[in-house]
Structure formats: C-alpha cells, structure tokens
Enzyme design. Structure first.
Site, PDB file in Angstrom:
ATOM      1  N   ARG A 181      59.215  31.997  55.504  1.00  0.00           N
ATOM      2  CA  ARG A 181      58.970  32.990  54.452  1.00  0.00           C
ATOM      3  C   ARG A 181      57.527  33.496  54.501  1.00  0.00           C
ATOM      4  O   ARG A 181      57.242  34.632  54.123  1.00  0.00           O
ATOM      5  CB  ARG A 181      59.321  32.414  53.069  1.00  0.00           C
ATOM      6  N   TYR A 209      63.473  59.532  47.172  1.00  0.00           N
ATOM      7  CA  TYR A 209      64.653  58.733  47.472  1.00  0.00           C
ATOM      8  C   TYR A 209      65.164  58.136  46.156  1.00  0.00           C
ATOM      9  O   TYR A 209      64.382  57.603  45.360  1.00  0.00           O
ATOM     10  CB  TYR A 209      64.242  57.630  48.451  1.00  0.00           C
ATOM     11  N   ASP A 239      55.702  57.535  51.424  1.00  0.00           N
ATOM     12  CA  ASP A 239      56.889  57.097  52.160  1.00  0.00           C
ATOM     13  C   ASP A 239      57.049  58.028  53.369  1.00  0.00           C
ATOM     14  O   ASP A 239      57.270  59.229  53.214  1.00  0.00           O
ATOM     15  CB  ASP A 239      58.109  57.170  51.226  1.00  0.00           C
ATOM     16  N   LYS A 259      65.861  53.634  59.405  1.00  0.00           N
ATOM     17  CA  LYS A 259      66.227  55.009  59.741  1.00  0.00           C
ATOM     18  C   LYS A 259      65.679  55.416  61.117  1.00  0.00           C
ATOM     19  O   LYS A 259      66.012  54.793  62.098  1.00  0.00           O
ATOM     20  CB  LYS A 259      65.746  55.937  58.629  1.00  0.00           C
TER      21      LYS A 259
END
Ligand SMILES: *Cc1c(COP(=O)(O)O)cnc(C)c1O
Length: 397
Positions: free
Chosen positions: A61, A114, A186, A211
C-alpha cells in the site's frame, strides 16, 4: 538497469525508457517483471530502518516497484516534480482534492467537468464543509468574480466533455496564483503527448490513465503529478485511503504509455479529418472539435496543444430511430462506455455522462438529444471517415 546514459533526448525517445529501473543483474530482463507481492522481506531491524529512511519497499500500500515505475514515467511525461499512481482516475482526483482542502475552504470549478468529478464536489465535499462555485472557465471574468478570500483551489480540464471547449491554462494559472490558490487540471483528453498543463503553470495535473494514456481499454488507473510538497500530502493521504494502483495495472499502463507518441497524434489527426468531413455533411447539424476554424477556441488550441486531440462531438437531428439506424450501420466504430482506446468508439452523453442532469440544464450547455461523442482510434483515416459518411447516408438519406 536499462539506462545507458543520463543524456536527455526528445520526448519520443525518452518516453520509451523512463521509469524502468528494475535492478536484477542475474536475469537483466528487457521488459520489467511484475511484482505481485503484498510485502517485501526485511533482513533485520537495521534493514527495516534503512528501508524507511530511503523510502524503500516494505508494504504494497505504501510502495511497489511497478507503481514506482509508473510514477517515474508520469513525473517525466507531465514534467512535474513528483507523482502518485492511483487505482483509477477518480481515485487520483479525490485523493488530490481531499489532500489540498479542508473544512471552510472554497473551490472554484469549471462547470463542464467529467460527471463524477462534479459529484465529488457537490455530493461529497459539501458534507465536509468545503464550498464549490461552478463557472464557465472559457470566460476568465467569471472565474475572477467567483474567487473568495477562502478560495484554495481552481479546478478545470484541458478539454471539456462533451462540448470540447478549451481552457486558457496560462491565464487561469495566473488568476489562481494571484490569489494564493492552486490550479488542478485534468489532462485525460489531451495527454502529455499533446499538452503538458504544468508547463502553463498548473500546480497539479491529474490523469485518468484508463483512457488515451494506456490506450488499450484493458485497465483502470490514474495519476496525479505536480509540485513535490503537494504530491507528498496526496501520497500521505493515499496510504491512509488505500487508493494506490495495483502492480498489474501499473505494469499494463506503463506498457501502454510506451507507444503514446505513435497513438495519440494519430488519434488526433484522425479526429481532425473526421471533424472536417462531418462538418461538410448535410446530415450533421454541428461538429465540435478545436481543429475547425469556427471553434470558439481554435487559435488558443493551436498555441496550447501539439494537436487538436482525439475527441469530438457531433449533433445529429433529434430522432432516436434514425440515430439507432446510424449506429447499427457503422461497420467498426461502435458504442463503448469509455474513450481513448485504439479503436473508435461512440458515447451518448444524454444517457451516460449527463444522465442525471436535468434536460433544461444540459440543453443550456449544448447537450442536445442528438449529441454523440466520438473518441477516435488509430484506424486508417479514409476507412474511418468513410465508415461515418456511409452510415449517415444509410440512416438519414
Ligand atoms: C474517465 C475520466 C475520469 C475518471 O477516470 P476513471 O479512470 O474512470 O476513474 C476523469 N476525468 C476524465 C476527463 C475522464 O474522461
């Protein structure tokens, strides 16, 4: 291991080898191995201390070699000081924003983001006493007017979804810094291959690597890159929230990014060709793509980007039956709930990204019942254009 020299080359060359530092002289593999392990063995307490001191590997982690490789690659690609790699684009966005604001702070956000990012602002942050004002970021006066004494963060996207408008990043960064706020951008739609928001003054750039960056529609992943002290805060929170990218996704995505300079410029030229062809079609009411001379930010896009991007949207007559006929008549372009892959895909914002937005509100931003969003792939340009023109002819003639 693969690094033969510290010399700097062009982006095209250096993107192939950044972040490969696997140190395994016994096998010296050409491709990095995948470290599918939750933890790393420690010799003794001195070794443990040394690993802490050197930010070494102890527990997945906190750190993993594949995630570190992706982090190094993104830091190079987005020209930042440091990065985190996350389990999705939304994980990157939420980790960064939560680490940068606290109760009583204010955010000025672009109104066309978004969908889930808007939900983070309106449905989640509001519960923690963070206030958000939404304005149109293509209008700098609206941004200035929305700034308050407690504004800590400005948030936008390089290209908006689905109207494909373009924000003047340098001007927005200037406004943010004048008021001691940070700018988060973004960059999912453009990627580092076409635009690096940090070069225009952004403090943090976030990416859904799901993407265009990965480009193969086979992984969900995200990143945030920026100034070291801001990313350190985000990393500290990430370790608590557990939003880290897993080793296999990290490995897949760094593999995808190696070919970004072959894919994204091609997707971008395909989108420009398709936009120009569809703009001439008698069946298409409107085409939204910055390559078109009548796009409101065409000149800005030319200055700010290395290409106009692989995303466009088109408005067809509002007739469900004919739209269905058009979609069925396409030979290879097809509907998919993602974007940025190597194959051309369609989405219908009314029933996807803006499904929850009341009809009047979405009509105000131009999202009509005939709007289709197109994400261009790397197909042969003529094949792509002809697939759309033939399907339009079959459906609307
Ligand atoms: C898809 C997307 C996101 C969210 O990314 P996930 O990887 O799906 O979590 C954020 N911003 C933009 C612009 C996107 O297209």
């Amino acid at each position: 291991m693969y690094k033969k020299t510290d010399k700097q080359f062009t982006f095209e060359t250096d993107i192939l080898s950044k972040g490969i530092y696997i140190n395994d002289p016994a096998t010296n593999p050409e491709a990095p191995p995948i470290y599918m392990t939750s933890a790393f063995n420690v010799e003794d307490l001195d070794d443990l201390q040394a690993r802490y001191d050197a930010h070494g590997f102890c527990y997945n982690r906190n750190r993993n070699p594949n995630r570190n490789a992706l982090i190094e690659l993104m830091t190079y690609a987005e020209n930042g000081e440091a990065s985190i790699a996350c389990s999705s684009g939304m994980a990157a966005i939420s980790t960064v924003v939560f680490s940068a604001v606290k109760q009583g702070d204010h955010i000025v956000s672009d109104m066309t983001l978004y969908g889930e990012t808007i939900d983070i602002f309106t449905k989640v942050l509001s519960q923690y006493g963070v206030e958000v004002t939404f304005v149109d970021f293509t209008d700098l006066e609206q941004i200035k007017a929305a700034i308050q004494s407690n504004t800590k963060l400005l948030y936008t996207e390089t290209v908006s979804n689905p109207m494909i408008t373009v924000v003047d990043l340098a001007a927005v960064a200037h406004i943010a810094h004048k008021h001691n706020a940070i700018l988060v951008v973004d960059n999912t739609f453009m990627t580092c291959a076409l635009c690096r928001p940090i070069d225009f003054g952004a403090d943090i750039v976030v990416n859904s690597l799901t993407k265009f960056a990965n480009g193969h529609s086979d992984s969900v992943c995200g990143s945030a890159t920026g100034r070291a002290e801001l990313i350190k805060n985000a990393h500290n929170l990430q370790v608590l929230l557990g939003t880290q990218a897993d080793p296999f996704s990290s490995w897949l995505v760094q593999r995808g990014i190696r070919t970004i300079e072959l894919r994204v410029p091609k997707q971008s030229t395909n989108a420009s060709a398709l936009a120009h062809a569809l703009a001439k079609s008698p069946y298409v009411l409107k085409v939204n793509h910055p390559s078109l001379e009548d796009h409101p930010q065409h000149e800005l896009a030319k200055k700010q980007f290395k290409g106009f991007g692989g995303m466009l949207s088109i408005e067809l007559p509002d007739n469900r039956e004919k739209m269905n006929k058009f979609m069925r008549a396409l030979s290879f372009a097809h509907y998919a709930m993602t974007l940025g892959g190597y194959r051309t895909t369609l989405a219908y914002p009314v029933m996807s990204s803006h499904y929850d937005v009341p009809r009047e509100e979405r009509l105000k931003i131009g999202i009509t019942d005939g709007l289709l969003r197109i994400s261009c792939g790397i197909e042969n340009t003529d094949d792509l254009v002809n697939d759309f023109l033939n399907a339009l002819e079959q459906a609307y003639k």
